[in-house]
Write a protein that holds these residues in place. Structure first.
Motif, PDB file in Angstrom:
ATOM      1  N   UNK A 284       0.838  -1.209   0.000  1.00 13.41           N
ATOM      2  CA  UNK A 284       0.000   0.000   0.000  1.00 13.41           C
ATOM      3  C   UNK A 284       0.869   1.254   0.000  1.00 13.41           C
ATOM      4  N   UNK A 285       1.854   1.319   0.870  1.00 14.74           N
ATOM      5  CA  UNK A 285       2.738   2.488   0.879  1.00 14.74           C
ATOM      6  C   UNK A 285       3.457   2.629  -0.461  1.00 14.74           C
ATOM      7  N   UNK A 286       3.852   1.513  -1.039  1.00 17.99           N
ATOM      8  CA  UNK A 286       4.496   1.572  -2.358  1.00 17.99           C
ATOM      9  C   UNK A 286       3.573   2.214  -3.382  1.00 17.99           C
ATOM     10  N   UNK A 287       2.308   1.847  -3.345  1.00 23.02           N
ATOM     11  CA  UNK A 287       1.356   2.442  -4.295  1.00 23.02           C
ATOM     12  C   UNK A 287       1.194   3.936  -4.057  1.00 23.02           C
ATOM     13  N   UNK A 288       1.223   4.359  -2.808  1.00 22.40           N
ATOM     14  CA  UNK A 288       1.157   5.793  -2.521  1.00 22.40           C
ATOM     15  C   UNK A 288       2.347   6.501  -3.173  1.00 22.40           C
ATOM     16  N   UNK A 289       3.538   5.935  -3.010  1.00 21.06           N
ATOM     17  CA  UNK A 289       4.740   6.517  -3.615  1.00 21.06           C
ATOM     18  C   UNK A 289       4.610   6.542  -5.141  1.00 21.06           C
ATOM     19  N   UNK A 290       4.234   5.420  -5.724  1.00 19.50           N
ATOM     20  CA  UNK A 290       4.169   5.303  -7.182  1.00 19.50           C
ATOM     21  C   UNK A 290       3.109   6.238  -7.758  1.00 19.50           C
ATOM     22  N   UNK A 291       1.947   6.282  -7.135  1.00 21.77           N
ATOM     23  CA  UNK A 291       0.894   7.162  -7.644  1.00 21.77           C
ATOM     24  C   UNK A 291       1.315   8.629  -7.585  1.00 21.77           C
ATOM     25  N   UNK A 292       1.962   9.029  -6.500  1.00 16.36           N
ATOM     26  CA  UNK A 292       2.416  10.426  -6.430  1.00 16.36           C
ATOM     27  C   UNK A 292       3.488  10.690  -7.482  1.00 16.36           C
ATOM     28  N   UNK A 293       4.410   9.755  -7.665  1.00 14.37           N
ATOM     29  CA  UNK A 293       5.442   9.925  -8.695  1.00 14.37           C
ATOM     30  C   UNK A 293       4.806   9.986 -10.087  1.00 14.37           C
ATOM     31  N   UNK A 294       3.836   9.127 -10.355  1.00 15.41           N
ATOM     32  CA  UNK A 294       3.143   9.145 -11.657  1.00 15.41           C
ATOM     33  C   UNK A 294       2.444  10.482 -11.869  1.00 15.41           C
ATOM     34  N   UNK A 295       1.812  10.975 -10.814  1.00 18.41           N
ATOM     35  CA  UNK A 295       1.143  12.278 -10.896  1.00 18.41           C
ATOM     36  C   UNK A 295       2.156  13.381 -11.179  1.00 18.41           C
ATOM     37  N   UNK A 296       3.243  13.398 -10.444  1.00 23.96           N
ATOM     38  CA  UNK A 296       4.255  14.448 -10.620  1.00 23.96           C
ATOM     39  C   UNK A 296       4.878  14.392 -12.013  1.00 23.96           C
ATOM     40  N   UNK A 297       5.060  13.195 -12.549  1.00 26.54           N
ATOM     41  CA  UNK A 297       5.634  13.064 -13.894  1.00 26.54           C
ATOM     42  C   UNK A 297       4.606  13.359 -14.980  1.00 26.54           C
ATOM     43  N   UNK A 298       3.325  13.221 -14.654  1.00 26.47           N
ATOM     44  CA  UNK A 298       2.302  13.339 -15.688  1.00 26.47           C
ATOM     45  C   UNK A 298       2.287  12.119 -16.589  1.00 26.47           C
ATOM     46  N   UNK A 299       2.549  10.947 -16.015  1.00 27.66           N
ATOM     47  CA  UNK A 299       2.612   9.695 -16.781  1.00 27.66           C
ATOM     48  C   UNK A 299       1.261   8.991 -16.764  1.00 27.66           C
ATOM     49  N   UNK A 300       0.498   9.098 -17.847  1.00 30.25           N
ATOM     50  CA  UNK A 300      -0.819   8.449 -17.873  1.00 30.25           C
ATOM     51  C   UNK A 300      -0.742   6.939 -17.707  1.00 30.25           C
ATOM     52  N   UNK A 301       0.275   6.321 -18.296  1.00 31.09           N
ATOM     53  CA  UNK A 301       0.426   4.871 -18.189  1.00 31.09           C
ATOM     54  C   UNK A 301       0.588   4.461 -16.731  1.00 31.09           C
ATOM     55  N   UNK A 302       1.563   5.039 -16.050  1.00 28.15           N
ATOM     56  CA  UNK A 302       1.804   4.655 -14.656  1.00 28.15           C
ATOM     57  C   UNK A 302       0.615   5.013 -13.777  1.00 28.15           C
ATOM     58  N   UNK A 303       0.015   6.168 -14.008  1.00 28.53           N
ATOM     59  CA  UNK A 303      -1.135   6.561 -13.196  1.00 28.53           C
ATOM     60  C   UNK A 303      -2.255   5.530 -13.342  1.00 28.53           C
ATOM     61  N   UNK A 304      -2.638   5.203 -14.561  1.00 27.75           N
ATOM     62  CA  UNK A 304      -3.748   4.266 -14.788  1.00 27.75           C
ATOM     63  C   UNK A 304      -3.441   2.894 -14.205  1.00 27.75           C
ATOM     64  N   UNK A 305      -2.253   2.386 -14.475  1.00 22.31           N
ATOM     65  CA  UNK A 305      -1.901   1.052 -13.986  1.00 22.31           C
ATOM     66  C   UNK A 305      -1.889   0.999 -12.465  1.00 22.31           C
TER      67      UNK A 305
END
Length: 184
Positions: free
Chosen positions: A61-82
């Motif tokens: 769960x914490x990993x997903x919090x990190x990844x989602x914030x990183x995806x948001x900051x990068x503006x990466x639609x692929x990472x955000x959706x996945x």
């Protein structure tokens, strides 16, 4: 339609040098099918992926919090959706996921501040590192830093090569969108 010089590699064109990887994680997602254009990199990537994705001291769960914030900051639609999809599977509510685009409270807010510091300052301040270590443990702090770096590299590749969101995830996002989803 993408004009990418490196679209995801099909099964028929899968490189012989990494034939054994096609039936595992590498053949399952477009991100790794794109990376398969560089078989040696994909092969080298696998052990770090195992740690960051499966064995992180952050936990899922914490990993997903990190990844989602990183995806948001990068503006990466692929990472955000996945990772919206993965977070939902882990039981995170859409409201909690959506809050990661802002400044949430509590532990999620602490993690968001850390991801932002890495993007903005290229480091964690000693005070923020100490706060994270007290809340999550020092190994989790290392894994947070590694996760941001790992997913940043993936995001650079995904956006450079215009890697399409995998069909099942695209369908899920179309059928159950998250409000204000990153659409690019």
């Amino acid at each position: 339609m993408t004009t990418s010089p490196c679209p995801p590699i099909s099964d028929a064109d899968w490189p012989e040098a990494i034939a054994e990887m096609k039936t595992g994680f590498a053949g399952a997602l477009n991100v790794y099918r794109t990376m398969a254009h560089h078989p040696a990199l994909l092969k080298a990537w696998a052990p770090l992926r195992q740690h960051v994705v499966k064995d992180s001291a952050l936990g899922p769960v914490r990993s997903e919090v990190v990844i989602l914030r990183a995806a948001h900051r990068m503006g990466s639609p692929y990472e955000w959706a996945h990772h919206v999809s993965r977070a939902r599977v882990l039981g995170m509510s859409d409201a909690r996921i959506a809050a990661l685009r802002g400044q949430p409270e509590g532990e999620d807010g602490l993690i968001v501040r850390a991801v932002d510091a890495l993007f903005d300052d290229k480091r964690l301040s000693l005070a923020l590192e100490a706060e994270l270590a007290a809340a999550l443990g020092r190994e989790a702090v290392f894994d947070l830093i590694a996760t941001v770096g790992f997913y940043s590299v993936l995001g650079y590749m995904l956006m450079t090569y215009e890697t399409p969101i995998d069909e099942a995830i695209a369908t899920e996002m179309a059928e159950k969108p998250l409000a204000n989803n990153i659409d690019r």
